[in-house]
Scaffold this motif. Structure first.
Motif, PDB file in Angstrom:
ATOM      1  N   TYR A 286       0.822  -1.213   0.000  1.00  0.00           N
ATOM      2  CA  TYR A 286       0.000   0.000   0.000  1.00  0.00           C
ATOM      3  C   TYR A 286       0.855   1.262   0.000  1.00  0.00           C
ATOM      4  CZ  TYR A 286      -2.495   3.981   1.821  1.00  0.00           C
ATOM      5  OH  TYR A 286      -2.965   5.256   1.981  1.00  0.00           O
TER       6      TYR A 286
ATOM      7  N   SER B   1       0.833   4.081  -2.895  1.00  0.00           N
ATOM      8  CA  SER B   1       0.422   5.448  -2.613  1.00  0.00           C
ATOM      9  C   SER B   1       1.511   6.455  -2.969  1.00  0.00           C
ATOM     10  CB  SER B   1       0.051   5.578  -1.127  1.00  0.00           C
ATOM     11  OG  SER B   1      -0.359   6.894  -0.832  1.00  0.00           O
TER      12      SER B   1
ATOM     13  N   THR C 191      -5.495   6.743  -1.274  1.00  0.00           N
ATOM     14  CA  THR C 191      -4.091   7.052  -1.543  1.00  0.00           C
ATOM     15  C   THR C 191      -3.513   8.115  -0.620  1.00  0.00           C
ATOM     16  OG1 THR C 191      -4.724   8.695  -3.216  1.00  0.00           O
ATOM     17  CG2 THR C 191      -4.290   6.448  -3.989  1.00  0.00           C
ATOM     18  N   THR C 192      -4.348   8.941  -0.027  1.00  0.00           N
ATOM     19  CA  THR C 192      -3.857  10.078   0.751  1.00  0.00           C
ATOM     20  C   THR C 192      -4.369  10.107   2.188  1.00  0.00           C
ATOM     21  OG1 THR C 192      -3.697  11.405  -1.266  1.00  0.00           O
ATOM     22  CG2 THR C 192      -3.688  12.599   0.830  1.00  0.00           C
TER      23      THR C 192
ATOM     24  N   PHE D 223      -3.069   7.440   4.547  1.00  0.00           N
ATOM     25  CA  PHE D 223      -1.642   7.147   4.409  1.00  0.00           C
ATOM     26  C   PHE D 223      -0.912   7.229   5.758  1.00  0.00           C
ATOM     27  CE2 PHE D 223       2.772   8.356   3.676  1.00  0.00           C
ATOM     28  CZ  PHE D 223       3.168   7.410   2.739  1.00  0.00           C
TER      29      PHE D 223
END
Length: 322
Positions: free
Chosen positions: A44, A48, A201-202, A205
């Motif tokens: 992951y 990302s 993705t953000t 994170f």
């Protein structure tokens, strides 16, 4: 940098979660991160980082300074692991030398962000394409590190080393593929499409990063004695090499940009060591590389040195030349 800023840097969650993992091992806690979960988090993080880097690249409008900046980034991400590997190989196995070299050839996003905060405090601006430069510097160091490890391990085992085969194996390694593939996908995706997966993705994170660094702290804590057995050498390398790399990056960057902000960020990109992308890659690509060496060196020594001493040191040099 004032004392309040120093305190903020020292209490950075990335550093503290890593330390928590080490403390848990020393206290003989039964705290563990399941192996399958750890591998998923590694994938992951690489996905990302690659995707967000591709997005930054897609938003950059090319001009001479941007092109030269990107070339300098790739150069630093290539020459630093090469030089570091041959320095380290005299004292360490190819797997450990390659993993450490890849860490120091790659970059620390947290150190980079800390430097941007310092620039805001000093009322200095920097160009947006520097984020794209940072993204470009992730993959080359990983590829070179894996390539060097494969080449020298095959030589040690008296196997015939085919350069083409080694390059193919290194580039098609799962960890390298995911970060390169994600970089391309991020570059091709529109802003609207990227916004659609932003929660993945953000937004999450930092949470996954905290768990990953906790896991790395636990792993490092188990192998911390391996670093101590190496004596003073890892401490010297992780304390001195960043300044050599940072000064090299700084003085080259002065030839391509007049921006003090960009120059400082180049110095930090050269000086920092990755404790996210490279450990995530090496955990799967080179399992016999000891995280009890490359992770404490990058996160436990180089990271605080860069944040506390390096950033103001490079900035004072920039002002002196300004």
């Amino acid at each position: 940098m004032d004392l309040h800023a120093m305190a903020d840097n020292l209490t950075n969650p990335a550093l503290l979660f890593f330390l928590l993992g080490i403390i848990a091992v020393q206290l003989k806690s039964d705290l563990r991160i399941p192996e399958n979960s750890s591998k998923f988090i590694s994938i992951y993080l690489l996905l990302s980082i690659g995707f967000k880097g591709g997005q930054e690249l897609s938003h950059a409008s090319l001009n001479a300074e941007i092109v030269l900046s990107m070339l300098l980034g790739v150069f630093l991400a290539s020459i630093v692991p090469l030089v570091s590997f041959f320095i380290l190989k005299r004292k360490m196995s190819p797997a450990n030398a390659g993993a450490i070299a890849a860490s120091y050839g790659s970059v620390s996003a947290v150190t980079f962000v800390t430097a941007t905060s310092f620039l805001d405090f000093e009322s200095q601006v920097f160009s947006g394409h520097m984020i794209a430069v940072m993204a470009l510097m992730e993959a080359p160091a990983i590829i070179i590190g894996v390539l060097l490890i494969n080449y020298f391990k095959r030589n040690e085992n008296c196997e015939k080393a085919s350069l083409g085969g080694i390059i193919k194996h290194s580039v098609t390694n799962g960890s390298v593929m995911i970060i390169l593939g994600s970089l391309v996908i991020g570059f091709l995706a529109s802003a609207e499409q990227a916004e659609g997966i932003k929660p993945f993705t953000t937004d999450i994170f930092k949470g996954f990063l905290a768990v990953f660094l906790l896991d790395m702290g636990i792993t490092s804590g188990r192998h911390l004695s391996d670093m101590l057995k190496k004596g003073v050498y890892p401490f010297l390398f992780s304390s001195i090499m960043p300044f050599f790399n940072g000064l090299m990056a700084l003085f080259i960057s002065m030839q391509i940009t007049d921006s003090p902000g960009n120059q400082l960020l180049f110095a930090i990109l050269g000086a920092s060591a990755s404790y996210i992308a490279v450990p995530a890659a090496m955990k799967n690509a080179v399992p016999d590389a000891n995280p009890g060496l490359y992770l404490p060196m990058a996160l436990g020594i180089t990271f605080p040195i860069n944040v506390i001493i390096g950033i103001p040191f490079y900035f004072s040099i920039i002002l002196g030349f300004g």
